[in-house]
Design a protein around this motif. Structure first.
Motif, short mmCIF file in Angstrom:
data_model
loop_
_atom_site.label_atom_id
_atom_site.label_comp_id
_atom_site.label_asym_id
_atom_site.label_seq_id
_atom_site.Cartn_x
_atom_site.Cartn_y
_atom_site.Cartn_z
N GLY A 43 0.80 -1.21 0.00
CA GLY A 43 0.00 0.00 0.00
C GLY A 43 0.84 1.27 0.00
O GLY A 43 2.03 1.24 -0.31
N PRO A 44 0.24 2.37 0.38
CA PRO A 44 0.91 3.67 0.34
C PRO A 44 2.22 3.72 1.12
O PRO A 44 3.17 4.37 0.68
CB PRO A 44 -0.13 4.62 0.95
CG PRO A 44 -1.44 3.96 0.71
CD PRO A 44 -1.17 2.48 0.79
N ALA A 45 2.29 3.05 2.26
CA ALA A 45 3.54 3.07 3.04
C ALA A 45 4.68 2.43 2.25
O ALA A 45 5.81 2.92 2.27
CB ALA A 45 3.35 2.37 4.38
N ASN A 46 4.38 1.34 1.54
CA ASN A 46 5.39 0.69 0.71
C ASN A 46 5.81 1.59 -0.44
O ASN A 46 6.98 1.61 -0.82
CB ASN A 46 4.86 -0.63 0.15
CG ASN A 46 4.45 -1.59 1.22
OD1 ASN A 46 3.27 -1.70 1.52
ND2 ASN A 46 5.39 -2.28 1.83
N ARG A 47 4.85 2.32 -0.98
CA ARG A 47 5.14 3.23 -2.09
C ARG A 47 6.06 4.35 -1.63
O ARG A 47 7.00 4.73 -2.33
CB ARG A 47 3.83 3.79 -2.64
CG ARG A 47 4.02 4.55 -3.92
CD ARG A 47 2.69 4.99 -4.48
NE ARG A 47 2.86 5.40 -5.87
CZ ARG A 47 1.91 5.90 -6.60
NH1 ARG A 47 0.69 6.04 -6.11
NH2 ARG A 47 2.15 6.27 -7.83
N GLU A 48 5.79 4.89 -0.47
CA GLU A 48 6.62 5.97 0.07
C GLU A 48 8.03 5.50 0.39
O GLU A 48 8.99 6.24 0.24
CB GLU A 48 5.98 6.54 1.34
CG GLU A 48 4.69 7.29 1.10
CD GLU A 48 4.89 8.56 0.29
OE1 GLU A 48 5.94 9.23 0.43
OE2 GLU A 48 3.99 8.88 -0.50
N LEU A 49 8.16 4.27 0.82
CA LEU A 49 9.45 3.73 1.23
C LEU A 49 10.36 3.41 0.04
O LEU A 49 11.58 3.43 0.16
CB LEU A 49 9.21 2.46 2.06
CG LEU A 49 10.37 1.90 2.84
CD1 LEU A 49 10.86 2.91 3.88
CD2 LEU A 49 9.95 0.61 3.52
N GLY A 50 9.76 3.14 -1.12
CA GLY A 50 10.51 2.68 -2.28
C GLY A 50 11.74 3.48 -2.66
O GLY A 50 12.84 2.94 -2.74
N PRO A 51 11.61 4.78 -2.93
CA PRO A 51 12.79 5.55 -3.34
C PRO A 51 13.88 5.61 -2.26
O PRO A 51 15.07 5.56 -2.57
CB PRO A 51 12.23 6.95 -3.62
CG PRO A 51 10.79 6.71 -3.94
CD PRO A 51 10.38 5.55 -3.07
N ARG A 52 13.47 5.70 -1.00
CA ARG A 52 14.46 5.73 0.09
C ARG A 52 15.18 4.38 0.21
O ARG A 52 16.38 4.32 0.43
CB ARG A 52 13.78 6.11 1.40
CG ARG A 52 13.15 7.48 1.34
CD ARG A 52 12.57 8.01 2.63
NE ARG A 52 12.15 7.11 3.64
CZ ARG A 52 10.88 6.91 4.03
NH1 ARG A 52 9.91 7.57 3.44
NH2 ARG A 52 10.60 6.09 5.00
#
Length: 192
Positions: free
Chosen positions: A95-104
């Motif tokens: 979900g969104p948390a995984n999406r936010e974590l991706g670039p970092r």
């Protein structure tokens, strides 16, 4: 944040990725990760054996979902259609948390050879899960291995595009992963 509040695993992963990016993997300690996540060091070790394992948090679940999706595909589905069903099932868990974590996460991995090695092992594990599920469906060994590898590559390419995309929408990972699989299917056909 109290040490017994829910979401400790997710907070530890996010804290570790941020610290790895800010100060490097080698310079980051378990104590720093636990403090940033608002948990105790013992909570860290209850959830993870070491800081390297933070990178693959959820790999078992992802492998299971990929395999279940392949196993549950219609009996007449070909290997890549079954892989697509596995990608659908696994994509729904992110979900969104995984999406936010991706670039970092990508930046942290790029900066550490140890994390690059662990990420490669994760890739091997995901491919093995898909290959095993395909073999259980009666797919010949070489075909199952190629389809499993294509599935992992599609998942990784789709995840990269999804996580680097616009944050203005709540679009799911699934269309990205399936589009990547279609691209790889077309690319493999061009190898003849």
């Amino acid at each position: 944040m109290g040490r017994w509040e829910p979401g400790a695993r997710e907070r530890l992963v996010a804290a570790a990725v941020d610290l790895f990016t800010e100060q490097g993997y080698d310079a980051t300690t378990v104590t720093q990760i636990a403090e940033r996540a608002g948990v105790t060091k013992s909570t860290f070790f209850r959830l993870f054996p070491d800081k390297r394992e933070l990178l693959v948090a959820g790999q078992e679940t992802l492998s299971r979902l990929l395999g279940e999706g392949i196993a549950d595909a219609p009996a007449d589905a070909g290997p890549l259609a079954a892989v697509a069903d596995g990608l659908r099932r696994a994509s729904g868990a992110l979900g969104p948390a995984n999406r936010e974590l991706g670039p970092r996460l990508k930046a942290a991995i790029a900066a550490s050879s140890e994390l690059q090695e662990r990420d490669a092992l994760k890739t091997v594990g995901l491919a093995a899960a898909m290959t095993s599920a395909l073999l259980a469906r009666g797919v010949p060994d070489a075909t199952a291995q190629v389809a499993g590898e294509l599935g992992v590559l599609a998942f990784k390419r789709g995840y990269a595009r999804w996580s680097e995309g616009s944050r203005d929408t709540d679009e799911p990972l699934e269309p990205y992963a399936l589009a990547a699989l279609d691209e790889l299917r077309a690319a493999s056909a061009a190898l003849r």
